[in-house]
Design a protein around this motif. Structure first.
Motif, PDB file in Angstrom:
ATOM      1  N   GLY A 283      10.753 -18.392  -7.036  1.00  0.00           N
ATOM      2  CA  GLY A 283       9.579 -17.734  -7.616  1.00  0.00           C
ATOM      3  C   GLY A 283       8.820 -16.848  -6.665  1.00  0.00           C
ATOM      4  N   ASP A 284       8.943 -17.084  -5.358  1.00  0.00           N
ATOM      5  CA  ASP A 284       8.195 -16.264  -4.401  1.00  0.00           C
ATOM      6  C   ASP A 284       8.965 -15.019  -3.963  1.00  0.00           C
ATOM      7  N   TYR A 285      10.070 -14.761  -4.591  1.00  0.00           N
ATOM      8  CA  TYR A 285      10.890 -13.600  -4.209  1.00  0.00           C
ATOM      9  C   TYR A 285      10.150 -12.293  -4.506  1.00  0.00           C
ATOM     10  N   GLN A 286       9.498 -12.227  -5.658  1.00  0.00           N
ATOM     11  CA  GLN A 286       8.768 -11.014  -6.020  1.00  0.00           C
ATOM     12  C   GLN A 286       7.584 -10.786  -5.080  1.00  0.00           C
ATOM     13  N   TYR A 287       6.980 -11.875  -4.617  1.00  0.00           N
ATOM     14  CA  TYR A 287       5.877 -11.750  -3.662  1.00  0.00           C
ATOM     15  C   TYR A 287       6.359 -11.045  -2.395  1.00  0.00           C
ATOM     16  N   LEU A 288       7.575 -11.385  -1.946  1.00  0.00           N
ATOM     17  CA  LEU A 288       8.129 -10.740  -0.753  1.00  0.00           C
ATOM     18  C   LEU A 288       8.323  -9.248  -0.990  1.00  0.00           C
ATOM     19  N   ILE A 289       8.875  -8.912  -2.158  1.00  0.00           N
ATOM     20  CA  ILE A 289       9.076  -7.493  -2.474  1.00  0.00           C
ATOM     21  C   ILE A 289       7.736  -6.758  -2.488  1.00  0.00           C
ATOM     22  N   ASP A 290       6.725  -7.380  -3.110  1.00  0.00           N
ATOM     23  CA  ASP A 290       5.399  -6.763  -3.158  1.00  0.00           C
ATOM     24  C   ASP A 290       4.799  -6.626  -1.761  1.00  0.00           C
ATOM     25  N   LYS A 291       5.024  -7.615  -0.913  1.00  0.00           N
ATOM     26  CA  LYS A 291       4.524  -7.553   0.463  1.00  0.00           C
ATOM     27  C   LYS A 291       5.151  -6.384   1.221  1.00  0.00           C
ATOM     28  N   VAL A 292       6.470  -6.238   1.095  1.00  0.00           N
ATOM     29  CA  VAL A 292       7.156  -5.126   1.767  1.00  0.00           C
ATOM     30  C   VAL A 292       6.644  -3.798   1.238  1.00  0.00           C
ATOM     31  N   ASP A 293       6.435  -3.722  -0.068  1.00  0.00           N
ATOM     32  CA  ASP A 293       5.929  -2.489  -0.682  1.00  0.00           C
ATOM     33  C   ASP A 293       4.537  -2.154  -0.154  1.00  0.00           C
ATOM     34  N   ASN A 294       3.690  -3.153  -0.002  1.00  0.00           N
ATOM     35  CA  ASN A 294       2.333  -2.920   0.503  1.00  0.00           C
ATOM     36  C   ASN A 294       2.358  -2.462   1.960  1.00  0.00           C
ATOM     37  N   LEU A 295       3.217  -3.073   2.762  1.00  0.00           N
ATOM     38  CA  LEU A 295       3.338  -2.650   4.156  1.00  0.00           C
ATOM     39  C   LEU A 295       3.819  -1.204   4.241  1.00  0.00           C
ATOM     40  N   SER A 296       4.742  -0.841   3.375  1.00  0.00           N
ATOM     41  CA  SER A 296       5.236   0.539   3.335  1.00  0.00           C
ATOM     42  C   SER A 296       4.117   1.496   2.962  1.00  0.00           C
ATOM     43  N   TRP A 297       3.280   1.092   2.007  1.00  0.00           N
ATOM     44  CA  TRP A 297       2.156   1.938   1.585  1.00  0.00           C
ATOM     45  C   TRP A 297       1.182   2.157   2.744  1.00  0.00           C
ATOM     46  N   ILE A 298       0.887   1.102   3.502  1.00  0.00           N
ATOM     47  CA  ILE A 298      -0.030   1.212   4.644  1.00  0.00           C
ATOM     48  C   ILE A 298       0.490   2.253   5.639  1.00  0.00           C
ATOM     49  N   LEU A 299       1.771   2.184   5.938  1.00  0.00           N
ATOM     50  CA  LEU A 299       2.343   3.146   6.885  1.00  0.00           C
ATOM     51  C   LEU A 299       2.329   4.564   6.332  1.00  0.00           C
ATOM     52  N   GLY A 300       2.523   4.686   5.022  1.00  0.00           N
ATOM     53  CA  GLY A 300       2.496   6.006   4.404  1.00  0.00           C
ATOM     54  C   GLY A 300       1.122   6.652   4.419  1.00  0.00           C
ATOM     55  N   GLU A 301       0.076   5.826   4.589  1.00  0.00           N
ATOM     56  CA  GLU A 301      -1.291   6.330   4.605  1.00  0.00           C
ATOM     57  C   GLU A 301      -1.741   6.783   5.985  1.00  0.00           C
ATOM     58  N   THR A 302      -0.930   6.590   7.011  1.00  0.00           N
ATOM     59  CA  THR A 302      -1.292   7.117   8.326  1.00  0.00           C
ATOM     60  C   THR A 302      -1.358   8.634   8.247  1.00  0.00           C
ATOM     61  N   LEU A 303      -2.203   9.230   9.069  1.00  0.00           N
ATOM     62  CA  LEU A 303      -2.492  10.649   8.912  1.00  0.00           C
ATOM     63  C   LEU A 303      -2.134  11.516  10.113  1.00  0.00           C
ATOM     64  N   VAL A 304      -2.377  11.023  11.315  1.00  0.00           N
ATOM     65  CA  VAL A 304      -2.363  11.923  12.467  1.00  0.00           C
ATOM     66  C   VAL A 304      -1.351  11.492  13.521  1.00  0.00           C
ATOM     67  N   LYS A 305      -0.908  12.469  14.282  1.00  0.00           N
ATOM     68  CA  LYS A 305      -0.068  12.193  15.443  1.00  0.00           C
ATOM     69  C   LYS A 305      -0.926  11.558  16.539  1.00  0.00           C
ATOM     70  N   PRO A 306      -0.355  10.681  17.341  1.00  0.00           N
ATOM     71  CA  PRO A 306       1.063  10.300  17.455  1.00  0.00           C
ATOM     72  C   PRO A 306       1.473   9.141  16.556  1.00  0.00           C
ATOM     73  N   TYR A 307       0.589   8.702  15.665  1.00  0.00           N
ATOM     74  CA  TYR A 307       0.842   7.487  14.880  1.00  0.00           C
ATOM     75  C   TYR A 307       1.676   7.742  13.624  1.00  0.00           C
ATOM     76  N   ARG A 308       1.476   8.875  12.978  1.00  0.00           N
ATOM     77  CA  ARG A 308       2.191   9.118  11.722  1.00  0.00           C
ATOM     78  C   ARG A 308       3.718   9.192  11.898  1.00  0.00           C
ATOM     79  N   PRO A 309       4.244   9.898  12.905  1.00  0.00           N
ATOM     80  CA  PRO A 309       5.711   9.961  13.025  1.00  0.00           C
ATOM     81  C   PRO A 309       6.370   8.584  13.156  1.00  0.00           C
TER      82      PRO A 309
END
Length: 353
Positions: A264-290
């Motif tokens: 049952g916690d499998y979907q939670y893992l997928i959602d967690k990975v998706d949220n972490l990906s979203w956080i990284l996608g929200e970075t804006l400036v160099k040198p952090y965004r690359p």
């Protein structure tokens, strides 16, 4: 000189046009004058003074509305205009951009204000001096001494006619130097011309003070705040994701364990990975965004394999077989000796060295 006499131009060079196009595509950073490109490059616009008589149509193109074509308007290099050229500044690191904004603000608050104060103080002194005296009663030696004293006070704050490039500053120096002698252009005693020169110097000093204290300071103060916030937010994002990857995500039984049945916690893992990906996608400036986008690529792939792994256990196995987990460590670990996240955070921990 009035505002109507200002003339705005762009450089025609390929490099200048490329930067201008990039600036137009970039997004404003939290409503400030700074903009960021897709890769995190920071760009901002400033206006550079162009010497009178040097703006030629082969090098510049007009931004001001004129009835005549550039080649006609600029045939004499715009000798009678206050010409400003648009320049796009491109910065590859938010720390460098913060330093630049800080240096400009420091210059406005210290150097520029000291120069304005010196001009205004000297102007008030000379106005009072000539109002209290008849020009005919002032000897040539006293006039020369007044002029030398004026130039010495201006030089103390960096207003030297041999080194000053900004035209408004040069005019203030020349007006004060001429007015100190109490003579007109024909070397005759002339109180009216003397007072006109002094009040002209005073008006331009006050305009410079308003420009520096208002437009320039406001622009770079807002830009500095936006850059500082973007930097703090990006660093926080890298740390949050890196900490999760180091201490929890890679130890998850569905990633680490082989032949683990979906629960049952499998979907939670997928959602967690998706949220972490979203956080990284929200970075804006160099040198952090690359580096954030590198990590996001791994997370998006992990998410896809997890989703496919609901029905096909072999897809989850691909994460190990293809080295995705090892790649995540190399990119997202907070250990500077292991991961790019840790290296980047450590190398850019300070804005001012």
């Amino acid at each position: 000189m009035t505002r109507r006499e200002k003339y705005f131009v762009d450089r025609r060079s390929e490099a200048a046009l490329e930067k201008l196009e990039r600036f137009a595509r970039a997004e404003p950073l939290f409503g400030s004058a700074a903009r960021v490109d897709d890769d995190g490059t920071i760009l901002f616009k400033r206006w550079r003074e162009v010497g009178r008589g040097t703006a030629r149509s082969g090098e510049f193109t007009s931004l001001s509305r004129r009835r005549q074509p550039d080649r006609v308007q600029m045939r004499r290099g715009l000798k009678t205009k206050d010409v400003r050229s648009r320049e796009i500044v491109q910065v590859e690191s938010v720390e460098s951009a913060i330093r630049q904004a800080g240096y400009i603000l420091e210059g406005q608050e210290k150097v520029e204000q000291r120069q304005v104060d010196a001009v205004l103080e000297r102007t008030r002194y000379l106005i009072h001096f000539f109002q209290e005296r008849e020009l005919s009663s002032i000897s040539d030696e006293e006039r020369l001494s007044l002029q030398q004293e004026t130039m010495a006070k201006l030089s103390e704050v960096g207003l030297d006619p041999e080194s000053v490039k900004l035209e408004v500053k040069l005019l203030m120096i020349l007006w004060l130097a001429k007015a100190s002698l109490g003579k007109d252009s024909l070397e005759r005693d002339n109180k009216l011309i003397t007072m006109q020169n002094l009040y002209a110097a005073k008006r331009h000093a006050m305009r410079r003070e308003m420009e520096v204290g208002g437009n320039i300071t406001l622009k770079y103060s807002q830009m500095s705040g936006a850059l500082a916030f973007a930097r703090a937010s990006d660093r926080k994002g890298l740390f949050e994701v890196g900490d999760e990857v180091d201490n929890r995500l890679l130890r998850n039984v569905y990633i680490e364990g082989r032949e683990r049945r979906v629960a049952g916690d499998y979907q939670y893992l997928i959602d967690k990975v998706d949220n972490l990906s979203w956080i990284l996608g929200e970075t804006l400036v160099k040198p952090y965004r690359p580096v954030a986008l590198l990590g996001k690529g791994y997370l998006d792939r992990i998410k896809y394999l997890l989703e496919e792994g609901r029905e096909d256990e072999g897809r989850r196995e691909e994460m190990r077989d293809r080295g995705f987990v090892a790649g995540m460590r190399q990119v997202m670990s907070l250990d500077p000796e292991v991961g790019l996240f840790g290296q980047t955070l450590q190398e850019h921990a300070e804005v001012y060295s």
